[in-house]
Enzyme design. Sequence first.
Site, PDB file in Angstrom:
ATOM      1  N   GLY A 194     -31.207  -7.290 -24.664  1.00 47.00           N
ATOM      2  CA  GLY A 194     -31.110  -8.739 -24.869  1.00 47.00           C
ATOM      3  C   GLY A 194     -30.651  -9.457 -23.617  1.00 47.00           C
ATOM      4  O   GLY A 194     -29.479  -9.376 -23.237  1.00 47.00           O
ATOM      5  N   THR A 211     -32.865 -12.577 -22.454  1.00 44.81           N
ATOM      6  CA  THR A 211     -33.417 -13.927 -22.556  1.00 44.81           C
ATOM      7  C   THR A 211     -32.708 -14.752 -23.631  1.00 44.81           C
ATOM      8  O   THR A 211     -32.411 -14.263 -24.717  1.00 44.81           O
ATOM      9  CB  THR A 211     -34.922 -13.851 -22.866  1.00 44.81           C
ATOM     10  OG1 THR A 211     -35.531 -13.063 -21.854  1.00 44.81           O
ATOM     11  CG2 THR A 211     -35.553 -15.221 -22.900  1.00 44.81           C
ATOM     12  N   SER A 270     -36.195 -16.480 -17.185  1.00 46.31           N
ATOM     13  CA  SER A 270     -36.272 -15.975 -15.812  1.00 46.31           C
ATOM     14  C   SER A 270     -35.024 -16.350 -15.019  1.00 46.31           C
ATOM     15  O   SER A 270     -34.608 -15.646 -14.109  1.00 46.31           O
ATOM     16  CB  SER A 270     -37.508 -16.537 -15.133  1.00 46.31           C
ATOM     17  OG  SER A 270     -38.668 -15.961 -15.708  1.00 46.31           O
ATOM     18  N   ARG A 289     -76.634  -2.845 -24.165  1.00 48.50           N
ATOM     19  CA  ARG A 289     -77.265  -4.095 -24.582  1.00 48.50           C
ATOM     20  C   ARG A 289     -78.405  -4.457 -23.631  1.00 48.50           C
ATOM     21  O   ARG A 289     -78.233  -4.467 -22.424  1.00 48.50           O
ATOM     22  CB  ARG A 289     -76.209  -5.210 -24.575  1.00 48.50           C
ATOM     23  CG  ARG A 289     -76.748  -6.609 -24.621  1.00 48.50           C
ATOM     24  CD  ARG A 289     -77.116  -7.024 -26.027  1.00 48.50           C
ATOM     25  NE  ARG A 289     -77.776  -8.322 -26.024  1.00 48.50           N
ATOM     26  CZ  ARG A 289     -77.665  -9.193 -27.015  1.00 48.50           C
ATOM     27  NH1 ARG A 289     -76.938  -8.928 -28.056  1.00 48.50           N
ATOM     28  NH2 ARG A 289     -78.316 -10.332 -26.953  1.00 48.50           N
ATOM     29  N   GLY A 309     -70.332 -11.513 -24.528  1.00 44.05           N
ATOM     30  CA  GLY A 309     -70.830 -12.747 -25.138  1.00 44.05           C
ATOM     31  C   GLY A 309     -70.204 -12.955 -26.506  1.00 44.05           C
ATOM     32  O   GLY A 309     -69.006 -12.754 -26.691  1.00 44.05           O
ATOM     33  N   GLU A 369     -40.831 -10.396 -18.401  1.00 44.38           N
ATOM     34  CA  GLU A 369     -40.104  -9.794 -17.286  1.00 44.38           C
ATOM     35  C   GLU A 369     -40.336 -10.557 -15.977  1.00 44.38           C
ATOM     36  O   GLU A 369     -40.588  -9.974 -14.928  1.00 44.38           O
ATOM     37  CB  GLU A 369     -40.467  -8.309 -17.148  1.00 44.38           C
ATOM     38  CG  GLU A 369     -40.134  -7.590 -18.445  1.00 44.38           C
ATOM     39  CD  GLU A 369     -39.856  -6.115 -18.281  1.00 44.38           C
ATOM     40  OE1 GLU A 369     -39.411  -5.710 -17.207  1.00 44.38           O
ATOM     41  OE2 GLU A 369     -40.069  -5.394 -19.256  1.00 44.38           O
ATOM     42  N   GLU A 403     -44.701 -17.311 -11.763  1.00 44.24           N
ATOM     43  CA  GLU A 403     -44.026 -18.248 -10.867  1.00 44.24           C
ATOM     44  C   GLU A 403     -42.753 -17.616 -10.291  1.00 44.24           C
ATOM     45  O   GLU A 403     -42.474 -17.735  -9.098  1.00 44.24           O
ATOM     46  CB  GLU A 403     -43.697 -19.550 -11.619  1.00 44.24           C
ATOM     47  CG  GLU A 403     -44.921 -20.381 -12.025  1.00 44.24           C
ATOM     48  CD  GLU A 403     -45.761 -19.775 -13.151  1.00 44.24           C
ATOM     49  OE1 GLU A 403     -45.254 -18.910 -13.904  1.00 44.24           O
ATOM     50  OE2 GLU A 403     -46.942 -20.150 -13.276  1.00 44.24           O
TER      51      GLU A 403
END
Lengths: 385, 256
Positions: A125, A127, A133, A269, A340, A364, A368
């Site tokens: 634990g 966050t 972050s 295909r 598709g 994690e 950014e």
Amino acid sequence: MDKLFFNDDHLMIRDMVRDFAETEVRPVAKEMDRKEKFPKKLVAQMGKLGLMGTIIPEKYGGAGLDMISFVTAIIELARVDASVAITMAAHTSLGSVPILLLGNEKQKQTYLPRLASGEIIGAFGLTEPDAGSDAGATRTKAIWDGNNYIVNGGKIFITNAGEAGLLSFTSQVEVNNELKGIAAFVIPIKTAGLEIGPKEKKMGWRASDTRQLFFKDLKVPPEAMLGQVADGFKFFLKTLTSGRISIGALSIGTALGAYENALQYATEREAFGKPIYKFQSIGFKLADMATEIEAAKLMVYHAAWLKDKGMDFTKQAAMAKLFASEMAMKSTTEAIQVLGGYGYVKEYDVERFFRDAKVLEIGEGTSEVQRIIITREILKDFKIP
Amino acid sequence: MKIAVLIKQVPGSDSALPLTGDGTWIDDSLITFVMNESDNYALEEALRIREKINDGEVVVVSMGPDRVQRVIREGLAKGADRGIHLEEDGQIETDPLCIAKSFTSVLEDENFDLVLTGLQSDDTGMGQTGILLGELLGMSTATLGIETDIQSDTIRVKRELESGWFQWIKLPLPASVSIQSGINQPRYPSLKGIMGAKKKEIKIVAQSEHRPDTKWQSLNRLFIPQTNKQTETLNGDADTIVNRLVEILRSDLRII
């Protein structure tokens, strides 16, 4: 590429995990995703095989293997089912490693053998609603009452929380009205004062168990602290650094799963009288996917290799995580394009891989944040004029 | 109880099989090799017998070039006690009698109580090694085992017959039994098993020490079957068309 980092043991480990994933995981992967069903039975099987304690030393009941082995196992699991892979990866690199890094001998002896065998699952634990972050902004607070720490606050997005037996977590520590810094604690998850929230409804990683935790006057004895006050933050960040290698490996596996589906489809295909891989627009997509997967593998295995050699891997782990996760998002998107309409329906697995890929750019440390770390690292060695 | 399990390394089922330039064998440089499927079941059966009687030794035996040490290690990782590697230089032997004689020369001094083999190999599929070996070693022999029941000096084997029939037979030990795929659920090697396999012994026997001088069968040429599409249009009145259709279904396609 394998020949660069692999020895015979790594090859055998890869073959074993691949066989396990194909035989045991693949038949149930789709249903577990649909029903958000936690892979309890698979975790028990993985425990017996040693996969829940891959990098835990043998003296604590683990397999005592290196990071290259761990990365290989994660890739092979994620190639089939990312939820199973994250359950194992989070249990190990987040749920078990902090105890290995920070714990005293008694804590290691008490908890690690049970974690390594898969008897109990570990959760971690860090966050919080206002601290993801930016882990330094942790609000959860443990106040020393003379005998115990009384913890109030909470954690969010905690992997394995509903299935775990053990929780490591970070908290601010206050003694005599004075903030001492962030510390880490380890406690059995069934402790009075710890409430586990309902399962989060997620876009991907649906078979993985993610929940919120609430600490309401949670009483934690002083011997539950991992290391010293102020170690907590530093070591948990270190845990995240190696955790980035795990996410890199998960990214490779997720991309591979989608790519292999696309490759097979493109050879079967036909359109306008020939298999669609013969059209450059499809063939080049596959070529790009294969190339980028190879590049990500080199980066992730290199970061793992540096860690195994005891060298600094902060920059390489951040770069590998950033590149691999963004590559996974791109590859799974392109895989759907190759299939598709079939790629868009749930009958085929590529849409699952696509949904499983997005979180890799978030968990994690977001993309950014990885770029912040990389900027910081590259400027360390650069003399600014 | 001393049990030998014969394990062959064969091309994986998803490998492409390109032929060598002279067409006498497959070009194995690009092939992924795996443990022969029914041999994997034979190994599991041997490990279970050892676990059940809580005594004995399981030895994995394989013949081929250096690469076959990987399947021997895999056997050791799953729990076999030691390995024997009968080396082959160059192309692998395909003559069943020659193969059986090679194994016999190495196994006869070991005095195994039980030799388990897979029913057949997934490459040449001759299904003869276990039977020939039993004969050459003077052992009682059974094929197509789908269940075993070990006693002190006998083994009962449930054999698969045609059309859903089965047969229980009792063989005195020593015995050679070939095992059908699906008899059990083979285990995966654990990480500890994989690491432990390195410390186990693999005895290497050079080709000159096991290969007989004579050869009874040789392989001249391999070829990939040509497939082609043929369309036949049925013409004529209804009776003619129906008769021809029935003939095709009965004789060509054999589905009625």
